[in-house]
Design an enzyme around this catalytic site. Structure first.
Site, PDB file in Angstrom:
ATOM      1  CE1 TYR A  52       7.355   7.425   2.722  1.00  0.00           C
ATOM      2  CE2 TYR A  52       8.822   5.535   2.889  1.00  0.00           C
ATOM      3  CZ  TYR A  52       7.767   6.277   3.375  1.00  0.00           C
ATOM      4  OH  TYR A  52       7.108   5.875   4.509  1.00  0.00           O
ATOM      5  CG  HIS A 108      11.010  -1.964   4.994  1.00  0.00           C
ATOM      6  ND1 HIS A 108       9.645  -1.951   4.799  1.00  0.00           N
ATOM      7  CD2 HIS A 108      11.281  -3.098   5.689  1.00  0.00           C
ATOM      8  CE1 HIS A 108       9.120  -3.001   5.367  1.00  0.00           C
ATOM      9  NE2 HIS A 108      10.086  -3.725   5.905  1.00  0.00           N
ATOM     10  CB  VAL A 109      12.117   3.104   0.362  1.00  0.00           C
ATOM     11  CG1 VAL A 109      12.800   4.371  -0.106  1.00  0.00           C
ATOM     12  CG2 VAL A 109      11.564   2.311  -0.828  1.00  0.00           C
ATOM     13  CB  SER A 110      12.266   4.810   5.175  1.00  0.00           C
ATOM     14  OG  SER A 110      11.331   3.893   5.760  1.00  0.00           O
ATOM     15  NE  ARG A 150       0.387  14.019  -2.106  1.00  0.00           N
ATOM     16  CZ  ARG A 150       0.124  14.377  -3.370  1.00  0.00           C
ATOM     17  NH1 ARG A 150       1.110  14.381  -4.265  1.00  0.00           N
ATOM     18  NH2 ARG A 150      -1.096  14.710  -3.741  1.00  0.00           N
ATOM     19  NE  ARG A 202       9.713   6.614   8.491  1.00  0.00           N
ATOM     20  CZ  ARG A 202       8.830   6.403   7.499  1.00  0.00           C
ATOM     21  NH1 ARG A 202       9.002   5.380   6.639  1.00  0.00           N
ATOM     22  NH2 ARG A 202       7.779   7.200   7.368  1.00  0.00           N
ATOM     23  N   PRO A 242       0.784  -1.231   0.000  1.00  0.00           N
ATOM     24  CG  PRO A 242      -0.942  -1.580   1.528  1.00  0.00           C
ATOM     25  CD  PRO A 242       0.361  -2.167   1.044  1.00  0.00           C
ATOM     26  CG  ASN A 243      -0.308   4.517   1.112  1.00  0.00           C
ATOM     27  OD1 ASN A 243      -1.171   5.147   0.513  1.00  0.00           O
ATOM     28  ND2 ASN A 243      -0.494   3.984   2.324  1.00  0.00           N
ATOM     29  CD  GLU A 268      10.621  -7.139   6.340  1.00  0.00           C
ATOM     30  OE1 GLU A 268      10.809  -8.262   6.870  1.00  0.00           O
ATOM     31  OE2 GLU A 268      10.282  -6.132   6.994  1.00  0.00           O
ATOM     32  CB  ALA A 295       1.526   0.586   6.451  1.00  0.00           C
TER      33      ALA A 295
HETATM   34  O1  CA2 Z   1      10.285   2.406   3.968  1.00  0.00           O
HETATM   35  C1  CA2 Z   1       9.470   1.650   3.380  1.00  0.00           C
HETATM   36  O2  CA2 Z   1       9.666   1.142   2.276  1.00  0.00           O
HETATM   37  C2  CA2 Z   1       8.115   1.394   4.038  1.00  0.00           C
HETATM   38  O3  CA2 Z   1       7.741   0.061   3.754  1.00  0.00           O
HETATM   39  C3  CA2 Z   1       7.166   2.346   3.383  1.00  0.00           C
HETATM   40  C4  CA2 Z   1       5.780   2.291   4.017  1.00  0.00           C
HETATM   41  C5  CA2 Z   1       4.888   3.368   3.423  1.00  0.00           C
HETATM   42  C6  CA2 Z   1       4.590   3.083   1.983  1.00  0.00           C
HETATM   43  C7  CA2 Z   1       4.950   4.267   1.137  1.00  0.00           C
HETATM   44  O4  CA2 Z   1       4.077   5.334   1.505  1.00  0.00           O
HETATM   45  C8  CA2 Z   1       4.258   6.499   0.827  1.00  0.00           C
HETATM   46  C9  CA2 Z   1       3.471   7.543   1.262  1.00  0.00           C
HETATM   47  C10 CA2 Z   1       3.605   8.758   0.650  1.00  0.00           C
HETATM   48  C11 CA2 Z   1       4.525   8.918  -0.396  1.00  0.00           C
HETATM   49  C12 CA2 Z   1       5.316   7.852  -0.823  1.00  0.00           C
HETATM   50  C13 CA2 Z   1       5.184   6.640  -0.204  1.00  0.00           C
HETATM   51  C14 CA2 Z   1       5.856   2.485   5.528  1.00  0.00           C
HETATM   52  O5  CA2 Z   1       4.524   2.367   6.085  1.00  0.00           O
HETATM   53  C15 CA2 Z   1       6.765   1.451   6.136  1.00  0.00           C
HETATM   54  O6  CA2 Z   1       6.822   1.660   7.538  1.00  0.00           O
HETATM   55  C16 CA2 Z   1       8.159   1.567   5.528  1.00  0.00           C
END
Ligand code: CA2
Length: 170
Positions: free
Chosen positions: A24, A121-123, A19, A128, A11-12, A119, A98
């Site tokens: 990210y 994760h970008v961040s 965003r 965090r 998701p997202n 697995e 998430a």
């Molecule tokens: O760091 C990551 O890749 C995460 O999986 C990204 C998730 C969020 C998905 C990306 O959400 C965005 C929201 C706005 C703009 C770009 C990406 C976050 O909930 C995880 O804790 C870590």
């Protein structure tokens, strides 16, 4: 034997590059998938990609990777949607978004199909909010990559490809 990797984004992650670039980065999901596909191709591996904002759709796609579900019939030239049957990957690279922190269902699906997974994760989730330190997948992953930005995907693809070389000789 053609080696395949399935890249799943949750998701997202379709919002990458549009965003929160300060978290990210500027790369879009299309950029990520192109980067991953080039990396896989350079290692002689075919890449399948999937992104969904819905937990059940991700579970369905994981199950399809093991040959379960309507799009995996080997006798079908195309399914009723006109899509070609899915071929089975030998490894999964997954950024569950998430759902990393909440989804027993995705954990159960990955364990059920018994396909090795990495697995991503970008961040750096460990730098965090505390809730992002909890993963329902990490203890079963072959490897976890986080904090490398989108290059975490290429690192994961390279690891998965080399892992495949050790478990599925050509
Ligand atoms: O760091 C990551 O890749 C995460 O999986 C990204 C998730 C969020 C998905 C990306 O959400 C965005 C929201 C706005 C703009 C770009 C990406 C976050 O909930 C995880 O804790 C870590």
């Amino acid at each position: 034997m053609t080696r395949r990797i399935l890249l799943i984004n949750g998701p997202n992650l379709n919002l990458l590059g549009r965003r929160e670039p300060h978290i990210y980065g500027p790369a879009t999901l299309a950029d990520v998938e192109a980067l991953a596909r080039d990396q896989a191709s350079s290692l002689g591996v075919e890449l399948q990609t999937f992104q969904s904002n819905h937990e059940g759709a991700i579970v369905d796609r994981i199950q399809e990777a093991a040959g379960w579900g309507p799009r995996t019939r080997s006798d079908a030239a195309v399914d009723h949607h006109g899509a070609a049957p899915l071929t089975k990957p030998s490894a999964i690279v997954i950024n569950p978004g998430a759902l990393t922190h909440t989804s027993v269902a995705i954990r159960d699906a990955l364990l059920a199909v018994d396909i090795p997974f990495v697995e991503v994760h970008v961040s750096n989730v460990h730098a965090r909010e505390p809730f992002r330190k909890q993963s329902y997948l990490s203890d079963k992953a072959e490897a976890i990559v986080c904090g490398m930005g989108v290059y975490g995907y290429t690192a994961a693809i390279e690891f998965a490809a080399r892992y495949l070389k050790t478990v599925e000789p050509e």
